[in-house]
Scaffold this active site. Structure first.
Site, short mmCIF file in Angstrom:
data_model
loop_
_atom_site.label_atom_id
_atom_site.label_comp_id
_atom_site.label_asym_id
_atom_site.label_seq_id
_atom_site.Cartn_x
_atom_site.Cartn_y
_atom_site.Cartn_z
N SER A 259 0.81 -1.22 0.00
CA SER A 259 0.00 0.00 0.00
C SER A 259 0.85 1.27 0.00
CB SER A 259 -0.95 0.00 1.19
OG SER A 259 -0.23 -0.10 2.39
N ASP B 284 -3.38 6.57 11.70
CA ASP B 284 -2.58 5.90 10.68
C ASP B 284 -1.25 6.66 10.54
OD1 ASP B 284 -1.33 5.07 8.35
OD2 ASP B 284 -3.13 5.17 7.08
N HIS C 177 0.83 5.35 6.26
CA HIS C 177 0.66 5.93 4.92
C HIS C 177 0.94 7.43 4.95
CE1 HIS C 177 -1.76 2.17 5.03
NE2 HIS C 177 -1.09 2.00 3.90
#
Ligand SMILES: *[C@@H]1O[C@H](CO)[C@@H](O)[C@H](O)[C@H]1NC(C)=O
Ligand SMILES: *[C@@H]1O[C@H](CO)[C@@H](O)[C@H](O)[C@H]1NC(C)=O
Ligand SMILES: *[C@@H]1O[C@H](CO)[C@@H](O)[C@H](O)[C@H]1NC(C)=O
Ligand SMILES: *[C@@H]1O[C@H](CO)[C@@H](O)[C@H](O)[C@H]1NC(C)=O
Ligand SMILES: *[C@@H]1O[C@H](CO)[C@@H](O)[C@H](O)[C@H]1NC(C)=O
Ligand SMILES: *[C@@H]1O[C@H](CO)[C@@H](O)[C@H](O)[C@H]1NC(C)=O
Length: 406
Positions: free
Chosen positions: A137, A383, A386
């Site tokens: 990702s 998060d 990312h």
């Protein structure tokens, strides 16, 4: 240095008495001789001369060593809401982030300038060609950034996005240029290969099998790989045999030995299949996470949540970035070089380490509803892996761009 010597010289000419002038000149001469005798100083002079930015230096200059400079004139390179293919995982402004300065940092290499990203030039380079990102990702994060960087210069009927299993294709129709992402978080085959349902308790890897994935990107003109975060556990279950066969053999293998085996399979595949006069290959080094605030002087229990500024401590390196795993890839790449295949490492780890404020934290789409308990403690669901877009991965792409054209 030249400037400094000139200062000394001007000081000397300023002395009124000619005798003093003579002495000053003599001293000046000694200084000049001493400076040129001294190897370290000579190095310093060379460094200073290299400091003059010039475009033709990009090939010799280490683009990965430098610092972040606040520059809200030239950054962001695009607006979040203007990118037609933005992902809700990365759209921090849309999901409520108020401090937007993470969009304004420019990467300044020590000894040269990064070339300006030009979407038209990139699309021309990929006319009738294919650029494929392969990995997890984080690599998808970089691929979305790349699509955002180029798509604004293409009117809407002339581009599309199409998903087919693990492969997502962005196409610029007029150029017949494809920019693709292929989901293979461990590069080799694993039980995490499903592009949607891949969060399984047990991770099983077929370290010797890559063909199932690789056949989707054999014809790429530029390949950009990554694989790191999915390996971050002490041991992994390695499968000899296939997932379908009942007589497969499972074995627990320590990290990073297991990583080494998979990277070897990847490199063997490249050695045999890559057409050296057609395809260029890049490997993006690990993307750092910011989970432990005490590592950069924040209080224990804090993470990237509520951070608004980059880390300024030069050489900062968090405990989440495993140098040994980086060395595994470096060793394999240098091995490939001996066998005639040149792979460029995009060494983005250090520069991204500084950007503790660049993650979505709580400002992204939550795929599952949050509990009361989570909501009361934002760090628990932030998060810190990312990256918001526009943001840090745009710079990774500027680095990729620089290398594609160097
Ligand atoms: C850029 O930042 C400076 C300092 O924070 C601010 O004064 C200025 O208004 C900003 N300019 C733009 C175009 O955002
Ligand atoms: C990008 O490159 C094209 C030529 O390839 C040029 O015409 C254009 O001015 C460049 N754009 C910018 C913003 O520099
Ligand atoms: C379009 O690009 C692909 C590579 O992605 C190439 O194989 C194909 O020949 C191109 N089509 C034309 C009409 O040039
Ligand atoms: C999807 O990919 C498969 C190969 O994995 C291919 O056979 C099929 O034609 C593709 N479908 C579309 C709609 O492109
Ligand atoms: C390798 O790529 C070049 C340039 O595209 C092409 O001319 C050549 O036929 C390719 N070689 C093989 C063995 O496919
Ligand atoms: C990548 O960067 C790290 C830290 O800046 C450095 O230790 C390492 O040698 C670099 N590797 C390559 C291949 O440039």
């Amino acid at each position: 240095m030249a400037k400094k010597l000139q200062d000394i010289a001007e000081g000397a000419w300023g002395v009124r008495s000619s005798f003093h002038s003579l002495i000053a000149l003599f001293v000046f001469g000694l200084v000049v001789v001493a400076v040129y005798m001294n190897r370290e100083s000579r190095q310093m002079i060379e460094d200073l001369m290299l400091h003059q930015p010039a475009s033709n230096e990009v090939s010799t200059c280490n683009l990965f060593s430098g610092k972040w400079v606040f520059d809200n004139q030239s950054y962001p390179s695009y607006k979040e809401r203007d990118c037609s293919f933005m992902s809700d995982q990365l759209a921090c402004e849309k999901f409520g982030r108020k401090d937007l300065s993470y969009q304004n940092w420019r990467w300044q290499p020590c000894h040269c300038d990064l070339p300006r990203f030009n979407a038209t030039t990139l699309l021309e380079r990929f006319r009738d060609k294919k650029l494929v990102f392969v990995g997890d990702s984080l690599n998808r994060n970089q691929w979305v950034s790349m699509v955002c960087l180029v798509e604004k210069s293409i009117p809407s009927p002339l581009k599309y996005m199409r998903t087919n299993g693990s492969l997502i294709t962005f196409k610029a129709i007029e150029y017949n240029a494809s920019i693709e992402f292929y989901w293979a978080p461990l590069l080799v085959e694993s039980n995490s290969d499903d592009p949607v349902n891949h969060r399984l308790p047990d991770r099983i890897v077929r370290v010797q099998s890559i063909e199932k994935h690789a056949r989707h990107w054999t014809d790429a003109d530029v390949l950009v790989f990554n694989s790191y975060l999915w390996w971050r556990r002490p041991k992994m279950k390695v499968l000899w045999g296939s997932f379908e066969s009942p007589d497969g053999i499972f074995k627990e293998v320590d990290m990073p030995r297991c990583y080494e085996m998979a990277i070897r399979t990847w490199s063997n595949w490249l050695e045999v299949h890559v057409n050296r006069s057609k395809t260029r290959v890049f490997f993006v080094s690990m993307s750092p996470t910011h989970q432990r605030g005490e590592e950069w002087g924040s209080s224990p229990g804090q993470n990237c949540y509520s951070e608004t500024l980059p880390i300024s401590k030069e050489g900062y390196w968090g405990s989440g970035s495993d140098r040994e795993m980086m060395r595994v890839v470096e060793a394999e790449i240098s091995e490939l070089k001996h066998r005639g295949l040149n792979i460029q490492m995009l060494n983005i780890t250090q520069l991204s380490e500084y950007r503790k404020e660049g993650h979505p934290s709580i400002y992204r789409k939550q795929w599952e509803p949050l509990s009361e308990e989570q909501l009361s403690k934002p760090t628990s669901y932030a998060d810190c892996i990312h990256w918001c877009l526009p943001g840090v991965p745009d710079v990774w792409n500027e680095l990729l761009y620089a290398h594609i054209f160097s």
